[in-house]
Motif scaffolding. Sequence first.
Motif, PDB file in Angstrom:
ATOM      1  N   TRP A  36       0.831  -1.208   0.000  1.00  0.00           N
ATOM      2  CA  TRP A  36       0.000   0.000   0.000  1.00  0.00           C
ATOM      3  C   TRP A  36       0.868   1.261   0.000  1.00  0.00           C
ATOM      4  CZ3 TRP A  36      -4.774   0.734  -1.311  1.00  0.00           C
ATOM      5  CH2 TRP A  36      -5.723  -0.279  -1.161  1.00  0.00           C
ATOM      6  N   LEU A  37       1.940   1.231   0.778  1.00  0.00           N
ATOM      7  CA  LEU A  37       2.788   2.417   0.930  1.00  0.00           C
ATOM      8  C   LEU A  37       3.590   2.735  -0.326  1.00  0.00           C
ATOM      9  CD1 LEU A  37       4.185   1.715   4.521  1.00  0.00           C
ATOM     10  CD2 LEU A  37       2.501   3.466   3.890  1.00  0.00           C
ATOM     11  N   TRP A  38       4.106   1.694  -0.987  1.00  0.00           N
ATOM     12  CA  TRP A  38       5.030   1.933  -2.098  1.00  0.00           C
ATOM     13  C   TRP A  38       4.385   1.708  -3.457  1.00  0.00           C
ATOM     14  CZ3 TRP A  38       9.079   4.671  -0.813  1.00  0.00           C
ATOM     15  CH2 TRP A  38       9.570   4.603   0.482  1.00  0.00           C
ATOM     16  N   SER A  39       3.863   0.517  -3.726  1.00  0.00           N
ATOM     17  CA  SER A  39       3.278   0.254  -5.057  1.00  0.00           C
ATOM     18  C   SER A  39       2.022   1.072  -5.303  1.00  0.00           C
ATOM     19  CB  SER A  39       2.914  -1.227  -5.209  1.00  0.00           C
ATOM     20  OG  SER A  39       4.057  -2.014  -5.141  1.00  0.00           O
ATOM     21  N   LYS A  40       1.164   1.167  -4.273  1.00  0.00           N
ATOM     22  CA  LYS A  40      -0.134   1.824  -4.467  1.00  0.00           C
ATOM     23  C   LYS A  40      -0.135   3.282  -4.028  1.00  0.00           C
ATOM     24  CE  LYS A  40      -2.618  -2.551  -3.966  1.00  0.00           C
ATOM     25  NZ  LYS A  40      -3.534  -3.340  -3.138  1.00  0.00           N
ATOM     26  N   GLY A  41       0.939   3.718  -3.370  1.00  0.00           N
ATOM     27  CA  GLY A  41       1.076   5.140  -3.004  1.00  0.00           C
ATOM     28  C   GLY A  41      -0.001   5.649  -2.063  1.00  0.00           C
ATOM     29  N   ALA A  42      -0.410   4.841  -1.100  1.00  0.00           N
ATOM     30  CA  ALA A  42      -1.464   5.268  -0.157  1.00  0.00           C
ATOM     31  C   ALA A  42      -1.010   6.473   0.668  1.00  0.00           C
ATOM     32  CB  ALA A  42      -1.822   4.115   0.772  1.00  0.00           C
ATOM     33  N   HIS A  43      -1.912   7.438   0.814  1.00  0.00           N
ATOM     34  CA  HIS A  43      -1.622   8.640   1.606  1.00  0.00           C
ATOM     35  C   HIS A  43      -2.106   8.485   3.043  1.00  0.00           C
ATOM     36  CE1 HIS A  43      -1.096  11.735  -1.848  1.00  0.00           C
ATOM     37  NE2 HIS A  43      -0.786  10.533  -2.259  1.00  0.00           N
ATOM     38  N   THR A  44      -3.086   7.588   3.237  1.00  0.00           N
ATOM     39  CA  THR A  44      -3.672   7.398   4.572  1.00  0.00           C
ATOM     40  C   THR A  44      -3.854   5.912   4.853  1.00  0.00           C
ATOM     41  OG1 THR A  44      -5.964   7.377   3.788  1.00  0.00           O
ATOM     42  CG2 THR A  44      -5.010   9.548   4.312  1.00  0.00           C
ATOM     43  N   HIS A  67       3.457  12.116   3.727  1.00  0.00           N
ATOM     44  CA  HIS A  67       3.331  12.247   2.277  1.00  0.00           C
ATOM     45  C   HIS A  67       3.527  13.697   1.841  1.00  0.00           C
ATOM     46  CE1 HIS A  67       2.164  10.941  -1.700  1.00  0.00           C
ATOM     47  NE2 HIS A  67       2.170   9.719  -1.224  1.00  0.00           N
ATOM     48  N   ILE A  68       4.131  13.871   0.650  1.00  0.00           N
ATOM     49  CA  ILE A  68       4.283  15.232   0.112  1.00  0.00           C
ATOM     50  C   ILE A  68       2.928  15.735  -0.398  1.00  0.00           C
ATOM     51  CG2 ILE A  68       6.674  14.797  -0.598  1.00  0.00           C
ATOM     52  CD1 ILE A  68       5.449  14.821  -3.575  1.00  0.00           C
ATOM     53  N   GLN A  69       2.849  17.054  -0.571  1.00  0.00           N
ATOM     54  CA  GLN A  69       1.670  17.655  -1.209  1.00  0.00           C
ATOM     55  C   GLN A  69       2.154  18.571  -2.320  1.00  0.00           C
ATOM     56  OE1 GLN A  69      -0.092  19.490   2.380  1.00  0.00           O
ATOM     57  NE2 GLN A  69      -2.022  18.702   1.606  1.00  0.00           N
ATOM     58  N   VAL A  70       1.542  18.467  -3.492  1.00  0.00           N
ATOM     59  CA  VAL A  70       1.868  19.431  -4.544  1.00  0.00           C
ATOM     60  C   VAL A  70       1.120  20.713  -4.205  1.00  0.00           C
ATOM     61  CG1 VAL A  70       1.759  19.954  -7.003  1.00  0.00           C
ATOM     62  CG2 VAL A  70       2.275  17.622  -6.248  1.00  0.00           C
ATOM     63  N   GLU A 136      10.347  11.012   0.247  1.00  0.00           N
ATOM     64  CA  GLU A 136      10.033  12.345  -0.288  1.00  0.00           C
ATOM     65  C   GLU A 136      10.530  12.472  -1.730  1.00  0.00           C
ATOM     66  OE1 GLU A 136      10.114  15.049   3.764  1.00  0.00           O
ATOM     67  OE2 GLU A 136      12.030  14.427   2.914  1.00  0.00           O
ATOM     68  N   ILE A 137      11.644  11.814  -2.030  1.00  0.00           N
ATOM     69  CA  ILE A 137      12.147  11.797  -3.411  1.00  0.00           C
ATOM     70  C   ILE A 137      11.223  10.918  -4.264  1.00  0.00           C
ATOM     71  CG2 ILE A 137      14.089  11.129  -4.890  1.00  0.00           C
ATOM     72  CD1 ILE A 137      15.924  11.642  -2.384  1.00  0.00           C
ATOM     73  N   TYR A 138      10.883   9.772  -3.735  1.00  0.00           N
ATOM     74  CA  TYR A 138       9.994   8.817  -4.413  1.00  0.00           C
ATOM     75  C   TYR A 138       8.642   9.468  -4.734  1.00  0.00           C
ATOM     76  CZ  TYR A 138       7.437   4.323  -4.921  1.00  0.00           C
ATOM     77  OH  TYR A 138       6.679   3.267  -5.365  1.00  0.00           O
ATOM     78  N   ASP A 139       8.093  10.193  -3.780  1.00  0.00           N
ATOM     79  CA  ASP A 139       6.789  10.849  -3.969  1.00  0.00           C
ATOM     80  C   ASP A 139       6.808  11.866  -5.108  1.00  0.00           C
ATOM     81  OD1 ASP A 139       5.694   9.405  -1.907  1.00  0.00           O
ATOM     82  OD2 ASP A 139       5.651  11.048  -0.462  1.00  0.00           O
ATOM     83  N   GLN A 140       7.936  12.572  -5.267  1.00  0.00           N
ATOM     84  CA  GLN A 140       8.046  13.529  -6.378  1.00  0.00           C
ATOM     85  C   GLN A 140       7.877  12.809  -7.714  1.00  0.00           C
ATOM     86  OE1 GLN A 140      11.487  16.426  -6.142  1.00  0.00           O
ATOM     87  NE2 GLN A 140      11.913  15.256  -4.286  1.00  0.00           N
ATOM     88  N   VAL A 141       8.507  11.626  -7.815  1.00  0.00           N
ATOM     89  CA  VAL A 141       8.435  10.838  -9.052  1.00  0.00           C
ATOM     90  C   VAL A 141       7.003  10.367  -9.300  1.00  0.00           C
ATOM     91  CG1 VAL A 141       9.264   8.745 -10.219  1.00  0.00           C
ATOM     92  CG2 VAL A 141      10.849  10.114  -8.840  1.00  0.00           C
ATOM     93  N   VAL A 142       6.352   9.881  -8.246  1.00  0.00           N
ATOM     94  CA  VAL A 142       4.965   9.401  -8.376  1.00  0.00           C
ATOM     95  C   VAL A 142       4.052  10.539  -8.851  1.00  0.00           C
ATOM     96  CG1 VAL A 142       2.963   8.508  -7.106  1.00  0.00           C
ATOM     97  CG2 VAL A 142       5.229   7.541  -6.685  1.00  0.00           C
ATOM     98  N   ALA A 143       4.201  11.719  -8.239  1.00  0.00           N
ATOM     99  CA  ALA A 143       3.358  12.877  -8.602  1.00  0.00           C
ATOM    100  C   ALA A 143       3.571  13.260 -10.066  1.00  0.00           C
ATOM    101  CB  ALA A 143       3.677  14.068  -7.691  1.00  0.00           C
ATOM    102  N   ILE A 144       4.825  13.252 -10.515  1.00  0.00           N
ATOM    103  CA  ILE A 144       5.122  13.633 -11.902  1.00  0.00           C
ATOM    104  C   ILE A 144       4.618  12.567 -12.877  1.00  0.00           C
ATOM    105  CG2 ILE A 144       7.007  14.027 -13.543  1.00  0.00           C
ATOM    106  CD1 ILE A 144       8.484  15.480 -11.275  1.00  0.00           C
TER     107      ILE A 144
END
Length: 348
Positions: A36-44, A67-70, A136-144
């Motif tokens: 959930w945390l990594w593959s699915k990117g769960a925020h909660t 989790h980061i926020q844009v 935090e680096i990983y989250d930037q990639v997911v968002a982009i």
Amino acid sequence: MKNKKKDIRALSKEQLQDFFISIGQRPFRGKQVYEWLWSKGAHTFEEMTNLSKETRQILEENFVINHIQVDEMQRSKDGTIKNAVKLHDGFTVESVLIPTYSRTTACVSSQVGCSLDCKFCATAKLKRMRNLNPDEIYDQVVAIDQESRLYNNRPLSNIVFMGMGEPLMNYNNVLKSIEMITSPEGLGMSSKRITVSTSGVPKMIKKLADDEVKFNLALSLHSAIDEVRTQVMPFNQTFPLEDLKESLLYWYQKTNKKVTYEYLIWKDINDSQRDIEALVEFCKLIPCKVNIIEYNPIDDGMFQQADSKITDRYQNALEKSGITVTVRRSRGKDIDAACGQLANKSSK
């Protein structure tokens, strides 16, 4: 009162499994949460629907997902997107999506501010406030990646660590983020599509080679003459070109991978025949290619783009010596998203 909850993404899969054993549950729950945390990117924790309400409550009481926020997204007229990314502690970094006909590239940050002092870079004007965590680096990639699918109808194809900060000064966290980006349990991207760009920290370049990394290495060179390089990149006094050459030779001997040199050409700084000859000589050290990058002003006027004839001279001299060279046009200049322009202008 200080928050005692642990950052759950700082835990390995095994540590999560151990946690579930410690509360009397089956270890496979740890694997489910990890997914959930990594593959699915769960925020909660609420999103983790294959866990019971009771289990989600236990996670809520013990852990936090930072989790980061844009915070703000800007779109350039050339299709480039810049994200102002708010971190859990209120700091902001920037990351960029660069779409072209053949690829979509994420340019990600590795530090809040920067550890080094390059005079031509807006990020260097901010002191280094802290390193980014792997998530935090990983989250930037997911968002982009999500934005690329939304606006360009295609997934991310490449990642460059060329945003804010010096990646090799945040070595462990950068490598951990790449491990998760390339892992089948994360984003499953190929290491060949990832480039880490450094301003040149010889000891850490050798460490990359010793660690047998599979990603690509780029080096912000900008001059192959010590006194000129020190003028624009003062830390060169500590890490002179002789040390840099030694580390690059070590890198190539260990990895058999060529290096990309990034090179800006400025008027009256590195635009002479001597500068051109020094770069050609430097490039003979190991197999390499040169990216000549268009300079993006950062308002103080000290640095100005050299005449295009000088770029042609550089290109001709390099090609004559059998060195691959590309001239790269800047993207996203109208939103301060181009190389060297990232400085949190959107934040207070």
